[in-house]
Enzyme design. Structure first.
Site, PDB file in Angstrom:
ATOM      1  N   LYS A 128       0.867  -1.186   0.000  1.00  0.00           N
ATOM      2  CA  LYS A 128       0.000   0.000   0.000  1.00  0.00           C
ATOM      3  C   LYS A 128       0.893   1.221   0.000  1.00  0.00           C
ATOM      4  O   LYS A 128       2.011   1.187   0.531  1.00  0.00           O
ATOM      5  CB  LYS A 128      -0.882  -0.002   1.254  1.00  0.00           C
ATOM      6  N   ASP A 168      -6.912   4.443  -4.697  1.00  0.00           N
ATOM      7  CA  ASP A 168      -7.589   4.298  -3.397  1.00  0.00           C
ATOM      8  C   ASP A 168      -8.205   5.678  -3.128  1.00  0.00           C
ATOM      9  O   ASP A 168      -8.425   6.454  -4.080  1.00  0.00           O
ATOM     10  CB  ASP A 168      -6.592   3.883  -2.305  1.00  0.00           C
ATOM     11  N   THR A 211     -15.228  -3.124  -6.918  1.00  0.00           N
ATOM     12  CA  THR A 211     -15.217  -3.191  -5.442  1.00  0.00           C
ATOM     13  C   THR A 211     -16.633  -3.082  -4.888  1.00  0.00           C
ATOM     14  O   THR A 211     -17.055  -3.890  -4.051  1.00  0.00           O
ATOM     15  CB  THR A 211     -14.319  -2.090  -4.855  1.00  0.00           C
ATOM     16  N   ASN A 242     -16.068   5.964  -5.241  1.00  0.00           N
ATOM     17  CA  ASN A 242     -16.135   4.827  -6.156  1.00  0.00           C
ATOM     18  C   ASN A 242     -16.852   3.622  -5.539  1.00  0.00           C
ATOM     19  O   ASN A 242     -17.768   3.053  -6.140  1.00  0.00           O
ATOM     20  CB  ASN A 242     -14.697   4.454  -6.559  1.00  0.00           C
TER      21      ASN A 242
END
Ligand code: NDP
Length: 448
Positions: A128, A168, A211, A242
């Site tokens: 990440k 992200d 997602t 999103n």
């Protein structure tokens, strides 16, 4: 030689080594609590200290990101990439641009990502990255310059077989485009170094939706497992980015009624439910710089609740899809009191430890993010394979692949998390299933 691990000694050791990183401690505790009994039943893992090694990132890179704003003033941010674990594939995980980003936040996210990626069964390790940069109020040119400066440092550490970042919070298609363009320019190569790319330059269909849709598929599988369904149910959703908007969209597709969305300013409540048309308006509206969800009420009615979160609104289903620790114990109890049947984490760790305990104690179905929101990285894995094979898969094919990834994850959770009373502990199931694959690979490598 150690062949048993004690949870409290282990957590003391983690906290001592990672001072001040509370969200990282929280993420490790959630995994350790369910995985340590499994390790103690299988001492081969304790002997090689696999969990002790798993909580230590392979490496953490931190770097300066200098750039000039539109007034010519020099700004300095801090960028990071936490390469957590590449035992089962190249590091893979998003980049977050938000003022709250620090090393502890990215370690929590990278640790979670390792388990999530393992659950997808695709060959992806965990990582990440991000920066403490706030894109809100910045012009397009400022965002472009920031992304270029960020990638000018990051490009040394990533690559299609090394580390493949994605988006992200604060990093969507536009930012991925700027970073990909800079990587291509610096390396004079065209490779699948990032996912979430535009369709014109190697992106995959269905990545944007994956997602949010995946979280609803997981919710659907949990309900089907107890003979129930989404159709006819009211859902509260948080966030309006999103994940949240696509989760709400899939609930509508399934005949459910999403009635809330939120942003960092507050939440909107539309008792009539969001239609696909209203959701399209929200997506377009929130894509504008600095746009607030409150504007919905002027356009369509309903109510806006400033500074509040939506968990007190009566519902059957809840999907926290904004950010970490956005549902506390009292809010979980409000959901329980209102008869909520199931909660699926679209965001990463949106529910606190206490809220999860309350939900599970009340027998509310609870899906942790590492299982419920794995559809995004699953589709990213398929974007990587399309890039490597120079292939393009169509929407129908990818939609079916996403549905299968989510039902396979659900099956894995059921297989590792079914309790004596036949109920499923999805936290335990996801943690053990995710752990086992990575741990077995580490076992094969010896002490590294
Ligand atoms: P976006 O940037 O698209 O949207 C984030 C949303 O959360 C916005 O509505 C934002 O509001 C809100 N938000 C952010 N910070 C806070 C805060 N501190 N308090 C309240 N609301 C907040 O991000 P995504 O939808 O991509 O990501 C949402 C979550 O899902 C994150 O936890 C992310 O890690 C996780 N996730 C995302 C994946 C993906 O594919 N995108 C994959 C797996 C997990 P505002 O507009 O006011 O900032």
């Amino acid at each position: 030689m150690v062949d048993q691990v004690n949870l409290s000694d282990f957590m003391d050791w983690v906290v001592d080594r990672n001072p001040g990183e509370q969200v990282f401690h929280q993420a490790v505790h959630e995994v350790a609590e369910t995985v340590i009994p499994f390790i103690n039943d299988n001492p081969v893992y304790a002997k090689i200290k696999v969990l002790h090694r798993m909580v230590e990132p392979d490496r953490t890179i931190s770097f300066r990101v200098s750039w000039a704003d539109d007034n010519g003033e020099v700004q300095v941010n801090r960028g990071y990439r936490v390469q957590f674990n590449n035992s089962i594939g190249p590091y893979k995980g998003g980049i977050r641009f938000h003022p709250s980003v620090n090393q502890g936040v990215l370690k929590f996210l990278g640790f979670e990502q390792t388990f999530k990626n393992s659950l997808t069964r695709l060959p992806m390790g965990g990582g990440k990255g991000g920066a403490d940069f706030d894109p809100k109020g910045r012009s397009q040119h400022e965002i472009m310059r920031f992304c270029q400066s960020f990638m000018t440092e990051l490009y040394k550490y990533v690559g299609p077989d090394i580390d493949v970042p994605a988006g992200d919070i604060g990093v969507g298609g536009r930012e991925i485009g700027y970073m990909f363009g800079q990587y291509k320019r610096l390396t004079n190569s065209f490779s699948g170094v990032l996912t979430g790319k535009g369709l014109e330059y190697g992106g995959s269909l269905m990545r944007t939706e994956a997602t949010g849709y995946g979280a609803v598929y997981f919710m659907e599988d949990m309900l089907h497992h107890i003979g129930d369904q989404i159709e006819g149910k009211t859902a509260v959703v948080s966030g309006s980015g999103n994940v949240a908007t696509h989760a709400a969209e899939k609930i509508v597709h399934r005949g459910g009624k999403p009635v809330t969305l939120s942003d960092s300013g507050g939440f909107i409540h539309d008792p009539e439910g969001f239609t696909l048309e209203k959701l399209d308006w929200i997506k377009k509206h929130k894509a504008q710089r600095g746009a607030r969800i409150s504007a919905y009420v002027d356009e369509f009615g309903g109510s806006y609740h400033e500074g509040k979160r939506p968990w007190h609104v009566p519902c059957d289903l809840a999907l926290p899809c904004a950010t970490q620790n956005e549902m506390g114990e009292s809010e979980a109890k409000a959901l329980i009191g209102n008869g909520c049947k199931a909660v699926a984490e679209g965001a990463n760790m949106p529910c606190t430890v206490d809220s999860i305990a309350a939900l599970q104690g009340a027998k509310v179905l609870f899906a942790p993010g590492k299982a419920a929101n794995a559809g995004g990285v699953g589709m990213s894995g398929l974007e990587m394979s399309q890039n490597s094979a120079r292939l393009h898969r169509d929407e129908e094919d990818l939609g079916a692949a996403l549905r299968k990834i989510m039902s396979d994850i659900h099956d894995a959770c059921v297989s590792q998390g079914t309790q004596a009373d036949r109920s499923v502990d999805y936290v335990k199931g996801a943690n053990i299933a995710g752990f086992k694959k990575v741990a077995d690979a580490m076992l094969a490598f010896g002490v590294v």
